[in-house]
Design a protein around this motif. Structure first.
Motif, short mmCIF file in Angstrom:
data_model
loop_
_atom_site.label_atom_id
_atom_site.label_comp_id
_atom_site.label_asym_id
_atom_site.label_seq_id
_atom_site.Cartn_x
_atom_site.Cartn_y
_atom_site.Cartn_z
N GLU A 32 0.84 -1.22 0.00
CA GLU A 32 0.00 0.00 0.00
C GLU A 32 0.86 1.25 0.00
N LYS A 33 1.87 1.24 0.86
CA LYS A 33 2.73 2.43 1.00
C LYS A 33 3.56 2.65 -0.26
N ASN A 34 3.77 1.58 -1.01
CA ASN A 34 4.49 1.70 -2.27
C ASN A 34 3.83 2.74 -3.18
N TYR A 35 2.50 2.89 -3.04
CA TYR A 35 1.78 3.86 -3.86
C TYR A 35 1.54 5.18 -3.12
N SER A 36 1.29 5.11 -1.81
CA SER A 36 0.93 6.34 -1.09
C SER A 36 2.14 7.19 -0.72
N VAL A 37 3.22 6.57 -0.28
CA VAL A 37 4.36 7.34 0.22
C VAL A 37 5.02 8.23 -0.84
N PRO A 38 5.27 7.72 -2.06
CA PRO A 38 5.96 8.58 -3.03
C PRO A 38 5.18 9.83 -3.44
N LYS A 39 3.88 9.87 -3.11
CA LYS A 39 3.09 11.06 -3.47
C LYS A 39 3.52 12.30 -2.69
N ASP A 40 4.17 12.07 -1.54
CA ASP A 40 4.61 13.20 -0.71
C ASP A 40 6.14 13.14 -0.65
N ALA A 41 6.77 14.13 -1.26
CA ALA A 41 8.23 14.10 -1.40
C ALA A 41 8.94 14.03 -0.05
N PHE A 42 8.37 14.75 0.94
CA PHE A 42 8.99 14.77 2.27
C PHE A 42 8.91 13.39 2.93
N LEU A 43 7.71 12.81 2.83
CA LEU A 43 7.50 11.49 3.43
C LEU A 43 8.38 10.43 2.74
N TYR A 44 8.46 10.57 1.44
CA TYR A 44 9.27 9.63 0.65
C TYR A 44 10.73 9.67 1.11
N ASP A 45 11.20 10.88 1.34
CA ASP A 45 12.57 11.05 1.80
C ASP A 45 12.77 10.44 3.20
N MET A 46 11.72 10.58 4.04
CA MET A 46 11.77 10.00 5.39
C MET A 46 11.91 8.48 5.32
N PHE A 47 11.15 7.89 4.40
CA PHE A 47 11.23 6.43 4.24
C PHE A 47 12.62 6.05 3.73
N ARG A 48 13.12 6.82 2.78
CA ARG A 48 14.43 6.50 2.21
C ARG A 48 15.51 6.54 3.31
N LYS A 49 15.34 7.50 4.23
CA LYS A 49 16.37 7.68 5.27
C LYS A 49 16.10 6.84 6.52
N ALA A 50 15.00 6.08 6.55
CA ALA A 50 14.69 5.29 7.75
C ALA A 50 15.84 4.32 8.03
N ASP A 51 16.09 4.06 9.30
CA ASP A 51 17.20 3.16 9.64
C ASP A 51 16.83 1.71 9.37
N LEU A 52 15.56 1.39 9.59
CA LEU A 52 15.12 0.01 9.36
C LEU A 52 13.76 0.04 8.67
N LEU A 53 13.70 -0.58 7.51
CA LEU A 53 12.42 -0.68 6.78
C LEU A 53 12.02 -2.15 6.81
N ILE A 54 11.09 -2.47 7.69
CA ILE A 54 10.77 -3.89 7.88
C ILE A 54 9.76 -4.38 6.84
N PRO A 55 9.94 -5.62 6.38
CA PRO A 55 8.96 -6.20 5.46
C PRO A 55 7.72 -6.60 6.25
N ASP A 56 6.77 -5.68 6.31
CA ASP A 56 5.62 -5.83 7.20
C ASP A 56 4.63 -6.88 6.70
N GLY A 57 4.53 -6.98 5.39
CA GLY A 57 3.54 -7.94 4.86
C GLY A 57 4.16 -8.89 3.86
N ILE A 58 3.38 -9.89 3.52
CA ILE A 58 3.87 -10.92 2.60
C ILE A 58 4.18 -10.34 1.22
#
Ligand code: UDP
Length: 245
Positions: free
Chosen positions: A42-68
């Motif tokens: 879901e976030k694959n589509y929603s996050v990139p719509k907001d440049a700031f949020l997208y950057d936050m995800f890119r810089k996150a220390d740990l991006l866990i595979p939450d779903g299958i």
């Protein structure tokens, strides 16, 4: 930990054991605030719509595979051994580890009664857990300075944010520089509702099969709007795989 791009987002080469070891290292090293966000289709589509949020995800220390979805996509694209790390389970495991190691926890988010019931539940499960502060998730912006002061005064090393996505990711990006002792901040979405028992987690069968999303869809049909993108995600991943060959 290696980070794999999956369509528009990323996912870390993770499993529960590695994620917990990483959290322990973040706390024990005692440097800066580390962010843990959940990566899912879901976030694959929603996050990139907001440049700031997208950057936050890119810089996150740990991006866990939450779903299958992210797990299967990264396995298909990169032949990895990425395992599911549901944010809800990681949070509960961090609580257990914190009780054993004496890490201090602050829990911010959800409705007042949900927050309180979740804190009670965690204290019942782990008699030595140090939940040094909690706050429901319905404060106004004017009240944030007071909240930051309380988090800092509590000396919490772990902060759980249960504000839903993207509110929790936005909150941490805005306030992280003001946090003095927090070393790990995890966005936990609706986990407190699960702990409080107001939202039921999928039965074991659905969790083990990696089809928790199906259970949530059946029990909360209003999620259809969010989950409708899953077939598109699958099709795009297959297309990406074919193009890579
Ligand atoms: N929430 C909150 N403050 C807000 C909006 C939401 O504390 O201003 C809480 C809400 O009460 C619920 C959680 O955030 O406990 C959102 O859960 P949801 O399952 O929607 O999160 P998701 O994991 O799907 O992002």
């Amino acid at each position: 930990m290696r980070r794999y791009p999956v369509l528009n987002l990323w996912v870390d080469d993770c499993n529960m054991e590695k994620a917990l070891a990483q959290v322990m290292e973040y706390v024990d090293k005692g440097e800066k605030v580390h962010t843990i966000f959940a990566s899912n289709p879901e976030k694959n589509y929603s996050v990139p719509k907001d440049a700031f949020l997208y950057d936050m995800f890119r810089k996150a220390d740990l991006l866990i595979p939450d779903g299958i979805g992210m797990v299967l996509a990264s396995r298909l694209l990169y032949n990895t051994d990425v395992q599911r790390v549901p944010g809800c389970e990681l949070m509960q495991n961090i609580c257990k580890m914190s009780a054993d190691k004496g890490y201090k926890i602050f829990i911010y988010g959800a409705k007042k009664e949900v927050n309180e019931a979740a804190v009670d539940e965690l204290k019942t499960r782990h008699s030595s857990i140090q939940i040094v502060g909690s706050q429901d998730g319905y404060l106004s912006d004017d009240e944030m300075d007071g909240l930051i002061d309380r988090i800092n005064a509590s000396k919490a090393q772990i902060l759980f944010l249960a504000l839903g996505s993207p509110k929790q990711e936005m909150w941490i990006s805005r306030y992280r520089t003001q946090l003095k002792n927090v070393r790990v901040c995890q966005g936990i979405g609706g986990t407190l509702d699960v702990l409080a028992g107001t939202v039921k987690r999928a039965p074991d069968f659905f969790c083990k099969m990696g089809i928790e999303w199906l259970y949530r869809l059946i029990s909360e049909p209003k999620r259809l709007k969010r989950q409708i993108r899953l077939p598109f995600f699958a099709a795009q991943v297959i297309q990406a795989k074919l193009l890579r060959k």
